[in-house]
Design a protein around this motif. Structure first.
Motif: not given
Lengths: 233, 187
Positions: A61-65, A186-195, A199-200
């Protein structure tokens, strides 16, 4: 003594159900037998595919867009499954003494394939984070056949994002040191997880040197289709 | 009941309800992986949570909550299958006997590989499907799965390996239609 290893035993291995002695013996056989390795890897990939096919409804649901965010890296994983390529990954976290032998065989494979590997962390369990960091550093020290350092991409998403957050990560100093020591990591974080955290109402600051990719899945899919090896911690 | 005791009881019940609410998405995912029907998954989870609330007192070890909930869910699911079919051999019931999930807004199903994997899972006999999803999605140990489904651990292992072999074959088959054509031509 050589005897046929059953699928039941291989399943028990990938599900981390074997006792240490049996596991040690099996790992030895897997390391020595490419066909057995292929079977074990295929079973492991199937397990990942089943997991990927049923995302938790809340996360979806959080990734609904952009739709229900079915993991795109599944495609790549599926492709390797169907080619029955003998990838060996995933259970590095479970190994003990034999982890070393397995790691060596894995490193050898990566070396022959151009020295590119993506390491995926989707967990905030301390043991897994610890293994992921150890593996990242280990891989970053390796060199390919032409003497160039391995290219290592460490991708964290879901609960794994925790590892790369300033003010949250239990390994902050170590990650900063890793980043400074290895240009090829290279260390990579997921922008969606951050988003999702934002949101919370949770503020997310990444550790210095950590990049944010628009989506971990997109990044994984891109790397896998470029022929990078996939390891999960 | 003295007022302090009552407050304690209420707060414990509330805590339990919160835990149940937290467990809901996981239970729903599991139920959906068994029946591949969103509405049925909603119903099964609702029924399981209602039963869990009723039987709150039976849960001795709070750590075992997840396994306990899954075993209640499995019972609800088995009851449903028994109601639908006049048979007790539910382990052999295939997904073809179940209504299809034709939910058009389910974008996830547009994802080809997810659809394929789900289709392969749906094609498994019920008993195998339950074992593989409990192990892979919920990450239960074989012993926990044996307790949840009330089957011997050897059965867990054999069902799991048969399930994975079937999934492997199904996914290979679906992904590689060309070799079949070649075989036909050669034949």
């Amino acid at each position: 003594m050589k005897r046929e290893i059953s699928d039941e035993i291989l399943c028990a291995h990938i599900d981390n159900e074997l006792d240490p002695a049996d596991r040690a013996q099996l790992l030895e056989q897997i390391a020595a037998d490419p066909q057995l390795r292929g079977r074990a890897c295929e079973l492991w990939q199937l397990k990942q595919m089943v997991r990927g096919a049923y995302p938790l409804p809340a996360a979806a649901k959080a990734a609904a867009p952009r739709g229900l965010a079915a993991p795109r890296w599944l495609h790549a994983l599926a492709a390797t499954l169907l080619l029955a390529v003998g990838v060996l990954g995933g259970w590095l976290a479970h190994g003990q003494v034999d982890e070393e032998r397995l790691m060596l065989s894995q490193i050898e494979t990566i070396r022959t394939e151009g020295g590119r590997v993506v390491l995926h962390l989707f967990s905030d369990e301390p043991a897994r984070m610890e293994t992921a960091l150890k593996t990242a550093e280990r891989l970053a020290r390796e060199r390919d056949k032409t003497g160039r350092p391995f290219r290592v991409e460490f991708i964290a998403n879901g609960p794994g994002l925790h590892l790369l957050r300033a003010g949250g990560s239990p390994y902050a100093a170590r990650i900063v040191a890793l980043h400074e020591a290895y240009e090829n990591l290279r260390l990579v974080a997921c922008q969606e997880a951050i988003g999702r955290l934002r949101e919370r109402g949770i503020e997310v600051v990444l550790l210095p040197g950590v990049d944010a990719a628009p989506s971990a899945e997109g990044e994984l899919a891109a790397r896998l289709t470029q022929g990078w090896r996939y390891l999960q911690s | 009941m003295p007022i302090v005791g009552l407050l304690h009881f209420i707060s414990r019940t509330r805590q339990f309800e919160e835990k149940l609410a937290e467990a809901r998405p996981r239970l729903w995912r599991l139920a959906h992986s068994w029946c591949h029907n969103r509405m049925l998954a909603d119903d099964l989870v609702q029924e399981a949570l209602a039963k869990a609330l009723d039987r709150h007192g039976q849960l001795r070890d709070p750590e075992a909550l997840n396994g306990w909930l899954c075993s209640i869910l499995a019972n609800c699911w088995h009851d449903h299958l028994r109601r639908r079919r006049d048979t007790t051999d539910i382990d052999e019931l295939g997904e073809a006997d179940l209504p299809a999930d034709g939910c058009p807004e389910d974008d996830c199903l547009q994802n080809e590989i997810v659809r394929r994997v789900r289709q392969a899972i749906a094609g498994l006999p019920t008993g195998q499907r339950e074992v593989v999803t409990l192990v892979d999605l919920e990450e239960f140990s074989y012993a926990e799965v044996a307790a949840i489904l009330e089957i011997p651990i050897g059965t867990v292992m054999s069902r799991l390996s048969r399930a994975r072999a079937a999934l492997r074959d199904a996914l290979r088959e679906q992904a590689a239609p060309q070799p079949a054509v070649v075989r036909q031509l050669r034949g």
